[in-house]
Design an enzyme around this catalytic site. Structure first.
Site, PDB file in Angstrom:
ATOM      1  N   GLU A  81       0.924  -1.096  -0.010  1.00  0.00           N
ATOM      2  CA  GLU A  81       0.030  -0.108   0.149  1.00  0.00           C
ATOM      3  C   GLU A  81       0.968   1.103   0.177  1.00  0.00           C
ATOM      4  O   GLU A  81       1.913   1.282   0.587  1.00  0.00           O
ATOM      5  CB  GLU A  81      -0.714   0.213   1.123  1.00  0.00           C
ATOM      6  CG  GLU A  81      -1.962  -0.779   1.288  1.00  0.00           C
ATOM      7  CD  GLU A  81      -2.678  -0.544   2.567  1.00  0.00           C
ATOM      8  OE1 GLU A  81      -2.471  -0.030   3.403  1.00  0.00           O
ATOM      9  OE2 GLU A  81      -3.987  -1.379   2.552  1.00  0.00           O
TER      10      GLU A  81
ATOM     11  N   ARG B 292     -15.138  -9.341  14.147  1.00  0.00           N
ATOM     12  CA  ARG B 292     -15.384  -9.805  15.322  1.00  0.00           C
ATOM     13  C   ARG B 292     -15.526  -8.410  16.364  1.00  0.00           C
ATOM     14  O   ARG B 292     -15.485  -7.303  15.902  1.00  0.00           O
ATOM     15  CB  ARG B 292     -13.958 -10.286  15.794  1.00  0.00           C
ATOM     16  CG  ARG B 292     -12.843  -9.645  15.439  1.00  0.00           C
ATOM     17  CD  ARG B 292     -11.601 -10.054  16.082  1.00  0.00           C
ATOM     18  NE  ARG B 292     -10.309  -9.496  15.568  1.00  0.00           N
ATOM     19  CZ  ARG B 292      -9.731  -8.473  16.076  1.00  0.00           C
ATOM     20  NH1 ARG B 292     -10.454  -7.862  16.940  1.00  0.00           N
ATOM     21  NH2 ARG B 292      -8.871  -8.063  15.812  1.00  0.00           N
TER      22      ARG B 292
END
Length: 629
Positions: free
Chosen positions: A200, A297
C-alpha cells in the site's frame, strides 16, 4: 434466547462476555489451558473445561477440542471473543455443523473480509474508497520489489491475512525492501499460517479511524459511530478514543456511510469494525479517508463505543445470534460525551518495550475511578505464552479533556510489581500537550519516544515515601534514627533530615518528611523498598550496588535472551564485524518479534543457538568480542 454460552477464549475478553451473559441469566462455560487452571475467567464461569497445554496451537487454537467441550457441557452457543479463532471461517462452520449457535458473523463474511487483498477488491467493487497499492497474486520477491518501486517509498507491506499489527512493515527505501519482506512473511506465516502480502501507499500523516457496525438476520445494518485508534506502537494500538477528535459532520457522514455500505456488501450479521486510514495532513476530509480492512469480530477497544452510546455490544451480539432484530434503529443511536481507553501491557518501555513476565505479587488498579477490564489478579502469573496486555483502562466524561485527565490520573495510580508495565508511559502520552490538543496520528508515539519511553527519576514524594518506609520498617511509629532525629548542624541554617537512597547506581537524597506521599510502598525481603509514583515502579535501596568489575564498562559481550521465546532468525555469522545497534538475532515471544542488537562495535565470537530453538530467559544466545584497543 440463548440459554448457555461457551467462550472460546481467555483473559479479560472471556471475563467481559461472562459478565454480560450472567447479567442476562445465561449459563457460562470456560475453556482453559494448563497454566490458566486458576485464572479468573475459569473461576468466574459456571463450568470450565481443560483443553490442552500452554501453547495456544495445542489448546485455544484447537477448534475440535473446543467444540467437544461445548457439546460435553451442554453449551448452546460459542462466543469466540477476539484473537485466536474469532475470525476463522472454518471454525465458525464447524460450530454450526455441530448444531451449536455461532455468536459472530456468517462464515461467508469472515472469508470475504479475512484476506486483505480480496477484501479491498470487493470494497472497490462496492464503491467504497480504498487505499492505492498492489493486490496481485504474483508473490515473487522480484514482482513485489518491482511493484513497491512503482508505488514509491515509503511503502507499507501488509500480510493479507493479518491483524493486530503482525505481518506489517514500513519500508523507507528500496534497499531495505527485501529484508523487510522476509521478516514480514515469516511473522505472517507464524501468526496466521499464510505468508502472502499486499503493498500500500504509505500515507505520511495517517490517522487510524474505524467504525463500529452491527447487522442482524433481518437485513438491518447500523453504525455506532467512529473510534480513533491512531496512538500505536509497531502498528499495535495503545490508546483509543471515541469519537475521533477533529471529526467534522461531513467526514463522519462519509466514513460511517462507507462502513455501512461495506457491511451490507458482505451480508454482515453481528458486531464488526470497518477500519479506515485517513490522510490527516490537512485535517479529516471526507475524500481523504480510505478503506483499510474489516475485523469480523468484537474489537479490544469496544468499551469506548459502549461508553459513548450506552450500548452493551456483547448483549447485542447474544440477542442477534438468538435471532432477534437490532435493539435500536440508526436514528436512536446517539453520542454522549467522550471516552478514552488505554491498554495496560506487561512490558518495559525504558527497555525497548520488551515484554515482562512473572508473578503479580502486587497488583492494584484504580477501579474506583474508571472502568477496568482485566483477566488477571494479584498473585496471578503473566506468562510468555499469550498476549502481554493485562488490562484495559477506560474513562468516560462529558468532554475529551475531562476523559483524558481522568484516564491520566488512573494510569498514574496503577501499582504493579515485580512485573513491569507501561502505566507511566501511558500517563506521559495522555499528559502530552499534542495529545491534549488532539494533534495525533499513527507516528505520534514513535516521533516522541525520547520523551515518552524513558523512565523519569523518582519524584521527591516517591523518595520521601521510600525513606519513610525504610525508617518505619514494620513498626507503627518511627524508630529512633539519626536520619529522622538529627537535622544536621550548619552555621548558616538548619538542614532538613534526609536519607541517601539508590536507584541502581544512581544516588538520591530523600527527605524524611513530606505532606504529599504517593501510594503504597513495599519493603522486600532483600531490604529493598518498592515505591509507586506516576505509574512508574521504583526499587530503591539504602546502599549503593556492588559493582562487578568483570561486567563494568562496555559489558561482557554476551547476548542474552530477555525473555523465554523462540529464535526465528540469526542475521550474522561467526567472524562477522558488527556495529553497535546492528540486529544479530530475532526472538519471537508473546506473539511478537524482538530484534536483539549489538551493544557495541565488535566481532561475532560465537553463536550458541539455531533458528527454531526455544530458549529460556537469561540464556546466552551469542557472544561478541570487542575490537582491540
Amino acid at each position: 434466547m440463548i440459554k448457555s454460552i461457551l467462550v472460546a477464549n481467555r483473559g479479560e475478553i472471556a471475563c467481559r462476555v461472562f459478565r454480560t451473559a450472567q447479567s442476562m441469566g445465561i449459563a457460562t462455560v470456560a475453556v482453559y489451558s494448563e497454566p490458566d487452571a486458576d485464572a479468573p475467567h475459569v473461576r468466574m464461569a459456571d463450568q470450565a473445561v481443560l483443553i490442552g497445554p500452554a501453547a495456544a496451537r495445542e489448546s485455544y487454537l484447537v477448534g475440535e477440542t473446543i467444540i467437544e467441550a461445548a457439546l460435553a457441557t451442554g453449551a448452546q452457543a460459542i462466543h469466540p471473543g477476539y484473537g485466536f479463532l474469532s475470525e476463522n471461517a472454518q471454525f465458525a462452520e464447524a460450530v454450526v455443523a455441530a448444531g451449536l449457535i455461532w455468536i459472530g458473523p456468517p462464515p461467508s463474511a469472515i472469508r470475504a473480509m479475512g484476506l486483505k487483498d480480496a477484501a479491498k477488491s470487493l470494497m472497490a467493487a462496492a464503491q467504497v474508497p480504498v487505499t492505492p497499492g498492489y493486490l496481485g497474486e504474483d508473490q515473487s520477491p522480484e514482482r513485489l520489489q518491482s511493484e513497491a518501486d512503482k508505488i514509491g517509498y515509503p511503502v507499507l507491506i501488509k500480510a493479507v491475512a493479518g491483524g493486530g499489527g503482525k505481518g506489517m512493515r514500513k519500508v523507507e527505501q528500496a534497499a531495505d525492501f527485501a529484508a523487510a519482506l522476509t521478516s514480514c512473511k515469516r511473522e505472517a506465516s507464524a501468526s496466521f499460517g499464510d505468508d502472502r502480502v499486499l503493498l500500500e501507499t504509505y500515507v505520511t500523516r495517517p490517522r487510524h479511524i474505524e467504525v463500529q457496525v452491527f447487522g442482524d438476520g433481518h437485513g438491518n445494518v447500523v453504525h455506532l459511530y467512529e473510534r480513533d485508534c491512531s496512538l500505536q506502537r509497531r502498528h499495535q494500538k495503545v490508546i483509543e478514543e471515541a469519537p475521533a477528535p477533529g471529526m467534522s459532520d461531513a467526514a463522519r457522514a462519509a466514513v460511517t456511510q462507507a462502513a455501512v455500505k461495506a457491511a451490507q456488501a458482505v451480508g454482515y450479521v453481528g458486531a464488526g469494525t470497518v477500519e479506515f486510514i485517513a490522510d490527516a495532513s490537512d485535517g479529516l476530509k471526507p475524500d481523504r479517508i480510505w478503506f483499510m480492512e474489516m475485523n469480523t469480530r468484537l474489537q479490544v477497544e469496544h468499551p469506548v463505543t459502549e461508553a459513548v452510546t450506552g450500548v452493551d455490544l456483547v448483549e447485542w451480539q447474544i440477542r442477534v445470534a438468538s435471532g432477534e432484530p437490532l435493539p435500536l434503529a440508526q436514528d436512536q443511536i446517539t453520542l454522549t460525551g467522550h471516552a478514552i481507553e488505554a491498554r495496560l501491557y506487561a512490558e518495559n518501555p525504558a527497555g525497548g518495550f520488551l515484554p515482562s513476565i512473572g508473578t503479580l505479587e502486587h497488583f492494584k488498579l484504580p477501579e474506583d475511578l474508571i472502568r477496568v477490564d482485566t483477566g488477571v489478579e494479584e498473585g496471578g502469573e503473566v506468562s510468555p505464552f499469550y498476549d502481554p496486555m493485562i488490562a484495559k483502562l477506560i474513562a468516560h466524561a462529558a468532554t475529551r479533556e475531562g476523559a483524558s485527565d481522568l484516564l491520566a490520573q488512573a494510569c498514574s495510580e496503577v501499582e504493579v510489581w515485580p512485573v513491569k508495565t507501561n502505566a507511566g508511559f501511558l500517563t506521559r502520552c495522555l499528559d502530552h500537550p499534542d495529545f491534549i490538543a488532539g494533534d495525533v496520528d499513527t507516528s505520534f508515539i514513535e516521533a516522541r519516544l525520547d520523551v515518552l519511553a524513558p523512565r523519569p527519576a523518582p519524584s521527591e514524594a516517591a523518595l520521601a515515601s521510600a525513606a519513610m518506609a525504610l525508617t518505619l520498617g514494620d513498626e507503627a511509629e518511627p524508630a529512633a534514627t539519626p536520619w529522622r532525629d538529627l537535622t544536621g548542624f550548619r552555621l548558616n541554617a538548619a538542614r532538613a533530615p534526609t536519607m541517601r537512597l539508590y536507584l541502581g547506581d544512581e544516588g538520591f537524597d530523600a527527605p524524611l518528611a513530606s505532606d504529599d506521599l504517593p501510594g503504597d510502598a513495599l519493603l522486600t525481603q532483600d531490604g529493598e523498598i518498592v515505591v509507586f509514583d506516576a505509574g512508574e515502579t521504583f526499587v530503591l535501596t539504602a546502599r549503593p550496588p556492588i559493582k562487578d568489575a568483570a561486567h563494568a564498562g562496555g559489558g561482557d559481550g554476551a547476548i542474552r535472551a530477555p525473555m523465554p521465546g523462540k529464535v526465528v532468525a540469526v542475521a550474522v555469522c561467526v567472524g562477522d564485524k558488527v556495529t553497535r545497534g546492528q540486529a544479530l538475532l530475532t526472538l519471537e515471544a508473546m506473539k511478537m518479534e524482538h530484534a536483539l542488537t549489538a551493544p557495541f562495535d565488535g566481532e561475532v565470537e560465537s553463536i550458541l543457538v539455531s533458528v527454531g530453538d526455544q530458549v529460556s530467559e537469561g540464556v546466552t544466545l551469542a557472544r561478541l568480542a570487542a575490537p582491540p584497543a
